[in-house]
Every structure is written in structure tokens, then in C-alpha cells.
Design a protein around this motif. Structure first.
Motif, PDB file in Angstrom:
ATOM      1  N   UNK A   1       0.862  -1.179   0.000  1.00 29.84           N
ATOM      2  CA  UNK A   1       0.000   0.000   0.000  1.00 29.84           C
ATOM      3  C   UNK A   1       0.894   1.223   0.000  1.00 29.84           C
ATOM      4  N   UNK A   2       0.454   2.287  -0.662  1.00 28.38           N
ATOM      5  CA  UNK A   2       1.286   3.486  -0.693  1.00 28.38           C
ATOM      6  C   UNK A   2       0.454   4.728  -0.956  1.00 28.38           C
ATOM      7  N   UNK A   3       0.952   5.839  -0.449  1.00 29.84           N
ATOM      8  CA  UNK A   3       0.392   7.138  -0.803  1.00 29.84           C
ATOM      9  C   UNK A   3       1.479   8.178  -0.585  1.00 29.84           C
ATOM     10  N   UNK A   4       1.284   9.361  -1.138  1.00 28.33           N
ATOM     11  CA  UNK A   4       2.290  10.412  -1.008  1.00 28.33           C
ATOM     12  C   UNK A   4       1.630  11.766  -0.833  1.00 28.33           C
ATOM     13  N   UNK A   5       2.334  12.652  -0.141  1.00 23.38           N
ATOM     14  CA  UNK A   5       1.871  14.021   0.077  1.00 23.38           C
ATOM     15  C   UNK A   5       3.005  14.975  -0.244  1.00 23.38           C
ATOM     16  N   UNK A   6       2.649  16.206  -0.547  1.00 25.84           N
ATOM     17  CA  UNK A   6       3.628  17.264  -0.778  1.00 25.84           C
ATOM     18  C   UNK A   6       3.425  18.372   0.250  1.00 25.84           C
TER      19      UNK A   6
ATOM     20  N   UNK B   1       2.456  10.914  10.117  1.00 29.59           N
ATOM     21  CA  UNK B   1       1.818  10.330   8.945  1.00 29.59           C
ATOM     22  C   UNK B   1       1.823   8.815   9.063  1.00 29.59           C
ATOM     23  N   UNK B   2       0.805   8.177   8.487  1.00 25.67           N
ATOM     24  CA  UNK B   2       0.724   6.729   8.542  1.00 25.67           C
ATOM     25  C   UNK B   2      -0.602   6.234   8.001  1.00 25.67           C
ATOM     26  N   UNK B   3      -1.075   5.116   8.558  1.00 23.43           N
ATOM     27  CA  UNK B   3      -2.341   4.530   8.105  1.00 23.43           C
ATOM     28  C   UNK B   3      -3.193   4.164   9.314  1.00 23.43           C
ATOM     29  N   UNK B   4      -4.487   4.024   9.065  1.00 25.44           N
ATOM     30  CA  UNK B   4      -5.418   3.621  10.115  1.00 25.44           C
ATOM     31  C   UNK B   4      -6.477   2.695   9.545  1.00 25.44           C
TER      32      UNK B   4
ATOM     33  N   UNK C   1      12.415  18.981   9.727  1.00 22.74           N
ATOM     34  CA  UNK C   1      13.289  19.620   8.734  1.00 22.74           C
ATOM     35  C   UNK C   1      12.648  19.735   7.356  1.00 22.74           C
ATOM     36  N   UNK C   2      11.399  19.326   7.216  1.00 26.14           N
ATOM     37  CA  UNK C   2      10.735  19.393   5.911  1.00 26.14           C
ATOM     38  C   UNK C   2      10.572  20.839   5.445  1.00 26.14           C
ATOM     39  N   UNK C   3      10.653  21.040   4.125  1.00 25.52           N
ATOM     40  CA  UNK C   3      10.469  22.365   3.529  1.00 25.52           C
ATOM     41  C   UNK C   3       9.400  22.277   2.449  1.00 25.52           C
ATOM     42  N   UNK C   4       8.939  23.433   2.000  1.00 26.51           N
ATOM     43  CA  UNK C   4       7.928  23.486   0.953  1.00 26.51           C
ATOM     44  C   UNK C   4       8.431  22.771  -0.305  1.00 26.51           C
ATOM     45  N   UNK C   5       7.599  21.926  -0.862  1.00 26.37           N
ATOM     46  CA  UNK C   5       7.965  21.180  -2.061  1.00 26.37           C
ATOM     47  C   UNK C   5       8.433  19.768  -1.787  1.00 26.37           C
ATOM     48  N   UNK C   6       8.792  19.462  -0.535  1.00 23.36           N
ATOM     49  CA  UNK C   6       9.208  18.095  -0.210  1.00 23.36           C
ATOM     50  C   UNK C   6       8.053  17.124  -0.438  1.00 23.36           C
ATOM     51  N   UNK C   7       8.380  15.956  -0.984  1.00 25.48           N
ATOM     52  CA  UNK C   7       7.389  14.912  -1.240  1.00 25.48           C
ATOM     53  C   UNK C   7       7.653  13.757  -0.288  1.00 25.48           C
ATOM     54  N   UNK C   8       6.662  13.446   0.526  1.00 21.97           N
ATOM     55  CA  UNK C   8       6.771  12.364   1.503  1.00 21.97           C
ATOM     56  C   UNK C   8       5.903  11.206   1.025  1.00 21.97           C
ATOM     57  N   UNK C   9       6.531  10.054   0.802  1.00 22.61           N
ATOM     58  CA  UNK C   9       5.814   8.863   0.367  1.00 22.61           C
ATOM     59  C   UNK C   9       5.828   7.841   1.497  1.00 22.61           C
ATOM     60  N   UNK C  10       4.675   7.250   1.754  1.00 20.64           N
ATOM     61  CA  UNK C  10       4.535   6.197   2.761  1.00 20.64           C
ATOM     62  C   UNK C  10       4.224   4.892   2.040  1.00 20.64           C
TER      63      UNK C  10
ATOM     64  N   UNK D   1       2.656  23.093   8.159  1.00 22.44           N
ATOM     65  CA  UNK D   1       1.389  23.816   8.249  1.00 22.44           C
ATOM     66  C   UNK D   1       0.394  23.335   7.217  1.00 22.44           C
ATOM     67  N   UNK D   2       0.864  22.958   6.025  1.00 20.56           N
ATOM     68  CA  UNK D   2      -0.042  22.520   4.967  1.00 20.56           C
ATOM     69  C   UNK D   2       0.560  21.413   4.137  1.00 20.56           C
ATOM     70  N   UNK D   3      -0.297  20.473   3.711  1.00 15.50           N
ATOM     71  CA  UNK D   3       0.139  19.394   2.841  1.00 15.50           C
ATOM     72  C   UNK D   3      -0.927  19.124   1.796  1.00 15.50           C
ATOM     73  N   UNK D   4      -0.511  18.613   0.648  1.00 12.51           N
ATOM     74  CA  UNK D   4      -1.426  18.205  -0.432  1.00 12.51           C
ATOM     75  C   UNK D   4      -1.279  16.725  -0.643  1.00 12.51           C
ATOM     76  N   UNK D   5      -2.409  16.026  -0.783  1.00 15.68           N
ATOM     77  CA  UNK D   5      -2.401  14.605  -1.065  1.00 15.68           C
ATOM     78  C   UNK D   5      -2.185  14.421  -2.564  1.00 15.68           C
ATOM     79  N   UNK D   6      -1.068  13.807  -2.917  1.00  7.17           N
ATOM     80  CA  UNK D   6      -0.706  13.666  -4.329  1.00  7.17           C
ATOM     81  C   UNK D   6      -1.271  12.400  -4.945  1.00  7.17           C
TER      82      UNK D   6
END
Length: 466
Positions: free
Chosen positions: A341-346, A360-363, A407-416, A458-463
Motif C-alpha cells: 500500500x502506498x500514498x504520497x503528500x507534498x 503520517x501513517x495509516x489507520x 526539517x521538511x520544507x515546501x515542495x518536499x514529497x513524503x511517500x509512505x 502547516x499545509x500538505x497536499x495529497x498527491x
């Protein structure tokens, strides 16, 4: 590194050199002369029975029967994991060729690459010095690495659905070359296919090639070597991705390919993804649009500390909010071809000065069944999380994590990524940050994304989801 890691003189200039494409294509086209092919056609060819005993990567130990190999554990060394067949592969009447491997030892925990498999028209006798890696065998056609495919005739990297560091002990990997495609299946299930430009040239002999990339990983050749059965077709064959110049770029492009053009244009560091999508084929664009319709946050229960954008894709913490900032994915995740399973946010907005960041994670909890919005994500029953100030939550207790999202900055993409055996992996901008065995019940529960917009985030987008 020992001497057999040195690149052979025949290997041409690096990718991007004006002459490299012509030289490699020429080499591939002349690997065997017509006279040799004619001679082979009139005589019975010896076929593959094992790996070539004298063409073995320096980091490998070959079994006594030359059919098994394991990579050394210890200092990570680039290259040295190459194996090549002792004789050509058998072919079916339709020209298809292939072989099978069984994983005898899985990749080390934290590995970002596992295995590369494919074929070459280059005989091992034509390799006076063994190249360091499989893609340096000229020419070769390969699949695996960290989610990439290599076309040695066109000198192009492509994206691949298959990430072989998920392979487990006992998994059977079938490699099949038929028509103009290279196909890979795991345990009888098709996991990846790639259009390739292998020259037919009167059905020139093809040799098996494998590259064990992860320390401690082992494989065994299935003998006698037979061509695997034709693999089942996917519901719709994926369009061939645009070539990329490195496997790291390939992973990054996978993570951000499902973002909207508007979001990508506004997000730092993602302009290349916008450009690549403009040249994508129509079928690929249609697939992305379908996936985008499911990439949204749930509006129930109403979280007091965040607001959700009109399209449901962006969640932003309200000024001064410290609790009630939990967001859920609108739909449950569906497993990919490898069972993960996978998803990513920016990250769309940050506020420096905090010691923690996004969680971040799953439930397995359906947010529609909650009467009140939870104060924090770890209050949600059956949730498995990573982030905070460098911590994990396995549903019952906290643990330590090597990933610090502060340490995350704007534009970073986090994939789980949730592996089939319940392991959670965090990838940031294509680089693995942490891997935790949280014993997530992937097989028995319907899981969806969950996140807590904390600290500097402060803000994230679900990619993407799935």
C-alpha cells in the motif's frame, strides 16, 4: 574493490555523450556476425544450465553447482553483484525466451535496491573483464533496481512498477522476453512489463543476466532452465514512460506524477514534473486523472484545527491550532502489483521554529464512524504512525524513529509505503528515511491514510493514493 569491478575497455562514454548512443547501438548490432548465427542455426546450441563460473561479481559467493549466489554482508560497495548465464537461454517456437530465480535470502532491512534481471545478446566469452553492474553489459535489457528499467539499445532508463527490495525468501521471479517486451512476474503474478528494442537478428541467442544489488541477498536459478509460461495480461497495459537519466529521478517522478498541474507549478522543485507530464501519452494522462479523483481528504469528522481545500486535496492548519489537526484519506488504499500500500503528500506550507513536524501513517478506523474529531492522530484506534519529533506509534506504544520531519520544507514529497508484511517505509524526495516493523495488519484490515499536521508542517497536499 577487486580488479573484476573495473569497467571493461569496450564500455563507451557515459550517458549523455554525443557518441555513446551510436557506439552502444553499433556494438549491440555486431555482437555476433551473420556467419556465426548461421553456424549456430545449423548446429545444436548448448543451452543454459547454470551461471557462468568465471563471470561472477566480486561481492558474490557462487554455490558449488554454480546455480546459486549470495552477496556479501558488510560495507556497501557499488557493483560487484553481476551474474550471467553460461550458455544461451532456451526459446519456445514463438521465439520467447526466459528463466526463473528463487530468492534464497531477502534484501537487508533498509535496502533501496534489491535485484535487476533481464537478458543480453553478449556472450560471456565476449566479456574479458566483467562489468561492475548489469547495465554496463553492452547491450542489456533489465528490470528492477529501485523501480526502473534499462533499455541498452536506446541507452534509456524508464520507470518500472516493480521494486524488488520487497522480495521475500522463497519468492519466485520469472523473467520472460517475448515479441518486443520484457516481462517480470513474482509468484506467478505479473508485476512489471516494459517495451524493449531487442534486435531479432534471426533470433540471436539471449543470455540470462542478474545483478544482486542488496547486501546479504541471495538467489538460486531454477533448473532445468525452461521458458516461463506466458504471463497474464493486465487490464490495460501501461504506456511506456518517458525516459529518465537516473533511477533516483525515476522514483521522484513516480511520487509526483499524480499531482495537479496547478499544484506542481506552485510547489518548489516540481517544475520538471509539470514539463514531463506535458509530453505524456493520452492513456497515461487518463490513468492519472482517474487516480486523482480518489486522492482527497475526508471531510468527516470535521477537524477543528484545519481547513480542507474545495477539491479536498489540500489540508492547512489554522493559525494557533495545536490540537484537532488530524486528517483522514477519503478512501481506503488498494494494494499495488507487489502487494504494498502506498500514498504520497507534498508539503505546501511550513512554519520554522518547531522541534517536530507532520505525523503520517495509516489507520483501520473509518472516519465516517467517528462522532468527534480526535485531538491527535495517536488517539485514533488502530493507527500506525511515524513522524512527531522522531518517533513511531504502533497502536499501543511509542518508539524511536530515524526520521525527523521537523526539517521538511515546501515542495518536499513524503511517500509512505506499507509492505505486505506490515513494515512501514518513509521516503522523502525519492530517498528512504526510515523503515519500521510496526506489524500493520495489511492482509486483514482496510487501511487509509491518516496524518496530523503538526509543528513546522502547516499545509500538505495529497498527491496520490495506491
Amino acid at each position: 574493490c577487486s580488479s573484476d569491478l573495473a569497467e571493461p575497455p569496450a564500455i563507451p562514454a557515459p550517458l549523455g555523450s554525443p557518441s555513446s548512443g551510436a557506439s552502444r547501438a553499433s556494438a549491440g548490432a555486431t555482437a555476433q556476425s551473420p556467419a556465426e548465427l548461421s553456424k549456430q542455426g545449423s548446429a545444436k546450441l548448448e543451452l543454459m544450465t547454470a551461471f557462468h563460473a568465471d563471470k561472477v561479481g566480486s561481492q558474490l559467493t557462487l554455490g558449488n553447482d554454480n546455480c546459486s549466489a549470495i552477496r556479501a554482508v558488510g560495507e556497501e560497495i557499488l557493483g560487484g553483484g553481476l551474474l550471467i548465464g553460461d550458455e544461451p537461454l532456451p526459446r519456445r517456437a514463438d521465439g520467447a525466451a526466459g528463466f526463473s530465480l528463487v530468492v534464497t535470502k531477502s534484501a537487508a532491512i533498509g535496502a533501496t535496491e534489491g535485484l535487476a534481471v533481464g537478458v543480453t545478446t553478449r556472450s560471456p566469452s565476449d566479456l574479458p573483464l566483467l562489468p561492475s553492474t548489469a547495465d554496463q553489459v553492452d547491450p542489456s535489457w533489465l528490470m528492477g533496481f529501485d523501480g526502473a528499467a534499462w533499455d541498452g539499445a536506446l541507452l534509456e532508463w524508464h520507470l518500472s512498477d516493480w521494486r524488488p527490495f520487497f522480495l521475500a525468501e522463497g519468492d519466485c521471479v520469472d523473467v520472460l522476453v517475448m515479441a518486443a517486451e520484457l516481462l517480470v512476474s513474482v509468484n506467478g503474478k505479473l508485476v512489471a512489463r516494459q517495451t524493449v528494442t531487442i534486435p531479432d537478428r534471426a533470433r540471436a541467442p539471449l543470455y540470462a543476466i542478474a545483478d544482486i544489488l542488496s547486501a546479504g541477498m541471495g538467489v538460486r536459478l531454477q533448473t532445468p532452465v525452461v521458458v516461463p509460461e506466458s504471463l497474464p495480461e493486465r487490464a490495460s497495459a501501461a504506456a511506456v514512460p518517458n525516459p529518465v537519466t537516473s533511477r533516483v529521478q525515476a522514483l521522484s517522478q513516480v511520487s509526483c506524477s499524480l499531482a495537479t498541474t496547478e499544484l506542481e507549478a506552485k510547489t518548489s522543485g516540481m517544475a520538471s514534473a509539470v514539463s514531463s507530464r506535458q509530453g505524456s501519452q493520452a492513456s497515461s494522462s487518463s490513468a492519472r486523472s482517474k487516480a486523482q479523483s480518489y486522492a482527497a481528504f475526508s471531510r468527516t469528522p470535521r477537524a477543528e484545527g484545519v481547513k480542507i481545500s474545495g477539491d479536498g486535496r489540500v489540508v492547512t492548519r489554522l493559525h494557533g491550532a495545536t490540537e484537532g489537526c488530524v486528517a483522514f484519506g477519503e478512501v481506503a488504499l488498494k494494494p499495488g502489483l507487489d502487494g504494498s500500500l502506498r500514498f504520497s503528500v507534498s508539503v505546501t506550507q511550513v512554519e520554522p521554529g518547531f522541534g517536530e513536524g507532520i505525523t503520517i501513517g495509516v489507520t483501520a478506523t473509518d472516519p465516517a464512524k467517528l462522532l468527534d474529531s480526535p485531538r491527535t492522530a495517536d488517539e485514533v484506534e488502530q493507527s500506525w504512525l511515524v513522524g512527531f519529533d522522531g518517533a513511531t506509534w504502533d497502536g499501543t506504544q511509542f518508539g524511536f524513529s530515524t526520521w525527523h520531519p521537523g526539517s521538511l520544507v515546501v515542495g518536499d514529497i513524503v511517500e509512505v509505503v506499507i509492505r505486505p508484511h506490515g513494515i512501514l517505509v518513509v521516503i522523502v524526495n525519492g530517498n528512504e528515511q526510515a523503515i519500521h516493523d510496526l506489524k500493520i495488519p495489511v492482509q486483514s484490515e482496510s487501511l487509509r491514510p491518516i496524518l496530523d499536521v503538526l509543528g513546522c508542517t502547516v499545509g500538505v497536499a495529497l498527491l496520490s493514493v495506491g
